[in-house]
Design an enzyme around this catalytic site. Structure first.
Site, PDB file in Angstrom:
ATOM      1  N   ASN A  10       0.821  -1.017  -0.103  1.00 53.24           N
ATOM      2  CA  ASN A  10       0.027   0.031  -0.014  1.00 53.24           C
ATOM      3  C   ASN A  10       0.986   1.205  -0.018  1.00 53.24           C
ATOM      4  OD1 ASN A  10      -1.897   2.248   0.521  1.00 53.24           O
ATOM      5  ND2 ASN A  10      -2.560   1.284   2.391  1.00 53.24           N
ATOM      6  N   LYS A  12       0.203   4.180  -0.295  1.00 55.19           N
ATOM      7  CA  LYS A  12      -0.345   5.327   0.433  1.00 55.19           C
ATOM      8  C   LYS A  12      -0.266   6.737  -0.422  1.00 55.19           C
ATOM      9  CE  LYS A  12      -0.346   2.909   4.923  1.00 55.19           C
ATOM     10  NZ  LYS A  12       0.032   3.204   6.285  1.00 55.19           N
ATOM     11  N   HIS A  96      -9.424   0.820   4.746  1.00 51.08           N
ATOM     12  CA  HIS A  96      -8.295   1.332   5.505  1.00 51.08           C
ATOM     13  C   HIS A  96      -8.372   2.027   6.577  1.00 51.08           C
ATOM     14  CE1 HIS A  96      -4.132   2.263   6.461  1.00 51.08           C
ATOM     15  NE2 HIS A  96      -3.845   1.413   5.795  1.00 51.08           N
ATOM     16  N   GLU A  98      -6.803   4.508   7.650  1.00 52.92           N
ATOM     17  CA  GLU A  98      -6.707   5.880   7.560  1.00 52.92           C
ATOM     18  C   GLU A  98      -7.896   6.597   6.799  1.00 52.92           C
ATOM     19  OE1 GLU A  98      -2.762   5.342   5.445  1.00 52.92           O
ATOM     20  OE2 GLU A  98      -2.007   4.768   7.469  1.00 52.92           O
ATOM     21  N   GLU A 168      -5.228  -4.995  10.484  1.00 51.54           N
ATOM     22  CA  GLU A 168      -4.367  -4.082  10.485  1.00 51.54           C
ATOM     23  C   GLU A 168      -4.430  -3.374  11.680  1.00 51.54           C
ATOM     24  OE1 GLU A 168      -2.218  -2.811   6.646  1.00 51.54           O
ATOM     25  OE2 GLU A 168      -4.235  -1.537   6.917  1.00 51.54           O
ATOM     26  N   GLY A 174       2.620   2.193  10.718  1.00 55.74           N
ATOM     27  CA  GLY A 174       3.154   3.428  10.848  1.00 55.74           C
ATOM     28  C   GLY A 174       4.106   3.611  12.096  1.00 55.74           C
ATOM     29  N   SER A 214       3.418  -2.127  10.375  1.00 50.87           N
ATOM     30  CA  SER A 214       4.896  -2.175  10.528  1.00 50.87           C
ATOM     31  C   SER A 214       5.488  -3.459  10.073  1.00 50.87           C
ATOM     32  CB  SER A 214       5.055  -1.758  11.986  1.00 50.87           C
ATOM     33  OG  SER A 214       4.851  -0.511  12.197  1.00 50.87           O
TER      34      SER A 214
END
Ligand code: 13P
Length: 252
Positions: A10, A12, A96, A98, A168, A174, A214
């Protein structure tokens, strides 16, 4: 049952078209003859056609990072599943964290986007995962159960052939703080049980569940060797060809 591993990058909101093309070509060189696992990369919408072109005829598939649920119309800033398919994508990431955190995505809109993607015959990477507060409050299973139920609401057993679930944990994304293989395995087994309860053993045994958060070259092998971890959804480490190659090659 043996499930084929699936590692997706991904990207991003990273890479200009020129940078995306260079990364795709580098990955193509490194992974093209690698047949042990399914591989996909998900660039920004702006770079989809560039990356599709760079990877044409290779074993690496391309995905979008989201799709809207209508086919076309007055929806400024959105792109639709048929457009993504027409641009050469096979996959779409949906839901996702985010998107949920910064762009108002809800369980209900995740479900609408998944259904639109399936109608267009896109393969879906459906994301779920708890926040740090939720884990600390011991509601991880409740949250994941709610998200999985909403994501898969109204889907058939046949639809599940196009679904990958990505677990996730938000606190691992991150942060450099990955879930331990045991923590991840526990939730993956739980998700597989949810799928079994809804669709039966054959679907549960076949569905792939990726871990994301991560994942790096040095922790990938331990995570990916867990029985219910069937691959990885990789953010930061997918932006460097060498790191992503190492993660792909760590997949069972
Ligand atoms: P990182 O690998 O950068 O933690 O991101 C994970 C992720 O969000 C993939 O979708």
């Amino acid at each position: 049952m043996a499930r084929r591993s699936f590692v997706a990058g991904n990207w991003k909101m990273n890479k200009t078209p020129e940078e995306a093309r260079a990364l795709a070509l580098d990955l193509r060189t490194r992974l093209n003859s690698y047949a042990k696992c399914d591989v996909a990369v998900c660039p920004t919408n702006l770079c989809i056609t560039t990356v599709v072109e760079a990877l044409r005829g290779s074993s690496i598939a391309v995905g979008a990072q989201n799709v809207f649920w209508e086919k076309s119309g007055a929806y400024t800033g959105e792109i639709s599943a048929p457009m993504v398919v027409a641009s050469g994508c096979q996959y779409a990431i949906i839901g996702h964290s985010e998107r949920r955190q910064y762009f108002g995505e809800t369980d209900a809109t995740v479900n609408k986007r998944i259904k639109a993607a399936l109608t267009a015959r896109l393969k879906v990477i459906a994301c779920v995962g708890e926040t740090k507060e939720e884990r600390l409050s011991n509601v991880t299973q409740q949250v994941v159960k709610r998200q999985v139920a909403a994501a898969l609401d109204g889907l058939t057993a046949g639809d599940m052939a196009l679904i990958t679930i990505a677990y996730e944990p938000v606190w691992a994304i991150g942060t450099g703080l990955n879930a331990t293989p045991q923590q991840a395995q526990e939730v993956h087994a739980f998700i597989r049980d949810l799928v079994r309860a809804k669709f039966g053993a054959a679907v549960a045994d076949a569905v792939r569940i990726q871990y994301g958060g991560s994942v790096k070259a040095d922790n990938a092998k331990d995570l990916l060797s867990q029985p219910d971890i069937d691959g990885a959804l990789v953010g930061g480490a997918s932006l460097a060809a060498k790191d992503f190659e190492a993660i792909v090659k760590a997949a069972k």
